[in-house]
Design a protein around this motif. Structure first.
Motif, PDB file in Angstrom:
ATOM      1  N   ASP A  48       0.855  -1.043   0.027  1.00 38.10           N
ATOM      2  CA  ASP A  48       0.045  -0.019  -0.028  1.00 38.10           C
ATOM      3  C   ASP A  48       0.955   1.257   0.062  1.00 38.10           C
ATOM      4  O   ASP A  48       1.912   1.314   0.540  1.00 38.10           O
ATOM      5  CB  ASP A  48      -1.035   0.020   1.333  1.00 38.10           C
ATOM      6  CG  ASP A  48      -1.860  -1.035   1.327  1.00 38.10           C
ATOM      7  OD1 ASP A  48      -2.209  -1.471   0.169  1.00 38.10           O
ATOM      8  OD2 ASP A  48      -2.330  -1.547   2.452  1.00 38.10           O
ATOM      9  N   ASP A  91      -8.105 -12.227  -4.252  1.00 32.80           N
ATOM     10  CA  ASP A  91      -9.324 -12.414  -4.867  1.00 32.80           C
ATOM     11  C   ASP A  91      -9.679 -10.846  -5.440  1.00 32.80           C
ATOM     12  O   ASP A  91     -10.994 -11.045  -6.079  1.00 32.80           O
ATOM     13  CB  ASP A  91     -10.596 -12.902  -4.008  1.00 32.80           C
ATOM     14  CG  ASP A  91     -10.214 -14.382  -3.778  1.00 32.80           C
ATOM     15  OD1 ASP A  91      -9.628 -15.120  -4.635  1.00 32.80           O
ATOM     16  OD2 ASP A  91     -10.664 -14.895  -2.730  1.00 32.80           O
ATOM     17  N   ARG A  92      -8.811  -9.882  -5.347  1.00 37.46           N
ATOM     18  CA  ARG A  92      -9.411  -8.574  -5.519  1.00 37.46           C
ATOM     19  C   ARG A  92      -8.770  -8.062  -7.007  1.00 37.46           C
ATOM     20  O   ARG A  92      -7.426  -8.409  -7.174  1.00 37.46           O
ATOM     21  CB  ARG A  92      -8.876  -7.645  -4.402  1.00 37.46           C
ATOM     22  CG  ARG A  92      -9.252  -6.378  -4.689  1.00 37.46           C
ATOM     23  CD  ARG A  92      -8.630  -5.501  -3.517  1.00 37.46           C
ATOM     24  NE  ARG A  92      -8.964  -4.067  -3.474  1.00 37.46           N
ATOM     25  CZ  ARG A  92      -8.790  -3.264  -2.549  1.00 37.46           C
ATOM     26  NH1 ARG A  92      -8.052  -3.632  -1.521  1.00 37.46           N
ATOM     27  NH2 ARG A  92      -9.104  -2.042  -2.715  1.00 37.46           N
ATOM     28  N   TYR A  93      -9.525  -7.702  -7.632  1.00 35.67           N
ATOM     29  CA  TYR A  93      -9.136  -7.334  -9.146  1.00 35.67           C
ATOM     30  C   TYR A  93      -8.790  -5.767  -9.093  1.00 35.67           C
ATOM     31  O   TYR A  93      -9.359  -5.016  -8.619  1.00 35.67           O
ATOM     32  CB  TYR A  93     -10.152  -7.440 -10.182  1.00 35.67           C
ATOM     33  CG  TYR A  93      -9.758  -7.117 -11.663  1.00 35.67           C
ATOM     34  CD1 TYR A  93      -8.850  -7.826 -12.273  1.00 35.67           C
ATOM     35  CD2 TYR A  93     -10.248  -5.917 -12.123  1.00 35.67           C
ATOM     36  CE1 TYR A  93      -8.552  -7.518 -13.701  1.00 35.67           C
ATOM     37  CE2 TYR A  93      -9.742  -5.415 -13.549  1.00 35.67           C
ATOM     38  CZ  TYR A  93      -8.822  -6.236 -14.159  1.00 35.67           C
ATOM     39  OH  TYR A  93      -8.404  -5.767 -15.395  1.00 35.67           O
ATOM     40  N   CYS A  94      -7.539  -5.677  -9.692  1.00 37.56           N
ATOM     41  CA  CYS A  94      -7.191  -4.192  -9.484  1.00 37.56           C
ATOM     42  C   CYS A  94      -6.940  -3.651 -11.092  1.00 37.56           C
ATOM     43  O   CYS A  94      -6.197  -4.703 -11.883  1.00 37.56           O
ATOM     44  CB  CYS A  94      -5.744  -4.005  -8.830  1.00 37.56           C
ATOM     45  SG  CYS A  94      -6.114  -4.597  -7.173  1.00 37.56           S
ATOM     46  N   PHE A 135      -4.982  -9.619 -10.706  1.00 39.96           N
ATOM     47  CA  PHE A 135      -5.703 -10.162  -9.217  1.00 39.96           C
ATOM     48  C   PHE A 135      -4.580 -10.181  -8.101  1.00 39.96           C
ATOM     49  O   PHE A 135      -3.609 -10.545  -8.362  1.00 39.96           O
ATOM     50  CB  PHE A 135      -6.329 -11.382  -9.384  1.00 39.96           C
ATOM     51  CG  PHE A 135      -7.659 -11.226 -10.095  1.00 39.96           C
ATOM     52  CD1 PHE A 135      -8.660 -10.958  -9.446  1.00 39.96           C
ATOM     53  CD2 PHE A 135      -7.627 -11.651 -11.522  1.00 39.96           C
ATOM     54  CE1 PHE A 135     -10.086 -11.057 -10.156  1.00 39.96           C
ATOM     55  CE2 PHE A 135      -8.623 -11.326 -11.995  1.00 39.96           C
ATOM     56  CZ  PHE A 135      -9.927 -11.237 -11.469  1.00 39.96           C
ATOM     57  N   ARG A 153      -5.105   0.042  -9.026  1.00 44.89           N
ATOM     58  CA  ARG A 153      -6.208   0.760  -8.483  1.00 44.89           C
ATOM     59  C   ARG A 153      -7.510  -0.329  -8.277  1.00 44.89           C
ATOM     60  O   ARG A 153      -7.743  -1.264  -9.096  1.00 44.89           O
ATOM     61  CB  ARG A 153      -6.731   1.960  -8.914  1.00 44.89           C
ATOM     62  CG  ARG A 153      -7.868   2.500  -8.358  1.00 44.89           C
ATOM     63  CD  ARG A 153      -8.190   4.043  -8.842  1.00 44.89           C
ATOM     64  NE  ARG A 153      -7.085   4.809  -8.537  1.00 44.89           N
ATOM     65  CZ  ARG A 153      -6.852   5.827  -9.247  1.00 44.89           C
ATOM     66  NH1 ARG A 153      -7.334   6.228 -10.189  1.00 44.89           N
ATOM     67  NH2 ARG A 153      -5.650   6.725  -8.695  1.00 44.89           N
ATOM     68  N   GLY A 154      -8.103  -0.496  -7.247  1.00 41.72           N
ATOM     69  CA  GLY A 154      -9.138  -1.381  -6.906  1.00 41.72           C
ATOM     70  C   GLY A 154      -9.282  -2.349  -5.903  1.00 41.72           C
ATOM     71  O   GLY A 154      -8.474  -2.314  -5.183  1.00 41.72           O
ATOM     72  N   ARG A 189      -2.303   0.635  -4.770  1.00 40.89           N
ATOM     73  CA  ARG A 189      -1.233  -0.044  -4.308  1.00 40.89           C
ATOM     74  C   ARG A 189       0.033  -0.109  -5.195  1.00 40.89           C
ATOM     75  O   ARG A 189      -0.282   0.191  -6.578  1.00 40.89           O
ATOM     76  CB  ARG A 189      -1.462  -1.579  -4.279  1.00 40.89           C
ATOM     77  CG  ARG A 189      -2.767  -1.802  -3.071  1.00 40.89           C
ATOM     78  CD  ARG A 189      -2.788  -3.377  -2.930  1.00 40.89           C
ATOM     79  NE  ARG A 189      -4.010  -3.574  -2.355  1.00 40.89           N
ATOM     80  CZ  ARG A 189      -4.484  -4.773  -2.042  1.00 40.89           C
ATOM     81  NH1 ARG A 189      -3.720  -5.833  -2.498  1.00 40.89           N
ATOM     82  NH2 ARG A 189      -5.525  -4.980  -1.297  1.00 40.89           N
TER      83      ARG A 189
END
Length: 108
Positions: free
Chosen positions: A44, A82-85, A79, A107-108, A59
């Motif tokens: 971050d 499980d977070r898509y950025c 990813f 970002r995301g 990030r």
């Protein structure tokens, strides 16, 4: 230091201390069948770094050029867990004219 030595050192550090991410091309199917698994450093941004288009929640992702084959900006996103950025900015770091690492703002 040669570009090859710098890349080798980065590859070793990412292998030992990085985390798994999955790169996805902009035109890839949503089923994940075309995702590319890689290791990367993910962190971050600190509060003092939030300027110039960097927002809270963004990030920094550091990738090695080894086996990447293309500019990560063309990939579209990745990813982290499980977070898509989405890839907002892809900055190459060069040594003697060769790309030795990619610093991504996601970002995301």
């Amino acid at each position: 230091m040669t570009p090859a030595a710098a890349i080798s050192m980065l590859d070793r550090q990412i292998r030992d201390h990085g985390e798994d991410v999955k790169l996805r091309a902009q035109d890839a199917a949503d089923d994940g069948s075309q995702d590319i698994a890689r290791r990367a450093f993910v962190r971050d941004y600190r509060p003092g770094e939030l300027s110039g288009g960097i927002e809270q929640g963004d990030r920094e992702v550091i990738l090695s050029p080894t086996g990447l084959g293309a500019d990560p900006q063309r990939l579209g996103g990745l990813f982290v867990g499980d977070r898509y950025c989405t890839i907002e900015v892809a900055n190459p770091v060069r040594l003697a004219g060769a790309v030795v690492r990619w610093n991504l703002q996601v970002r995301g």
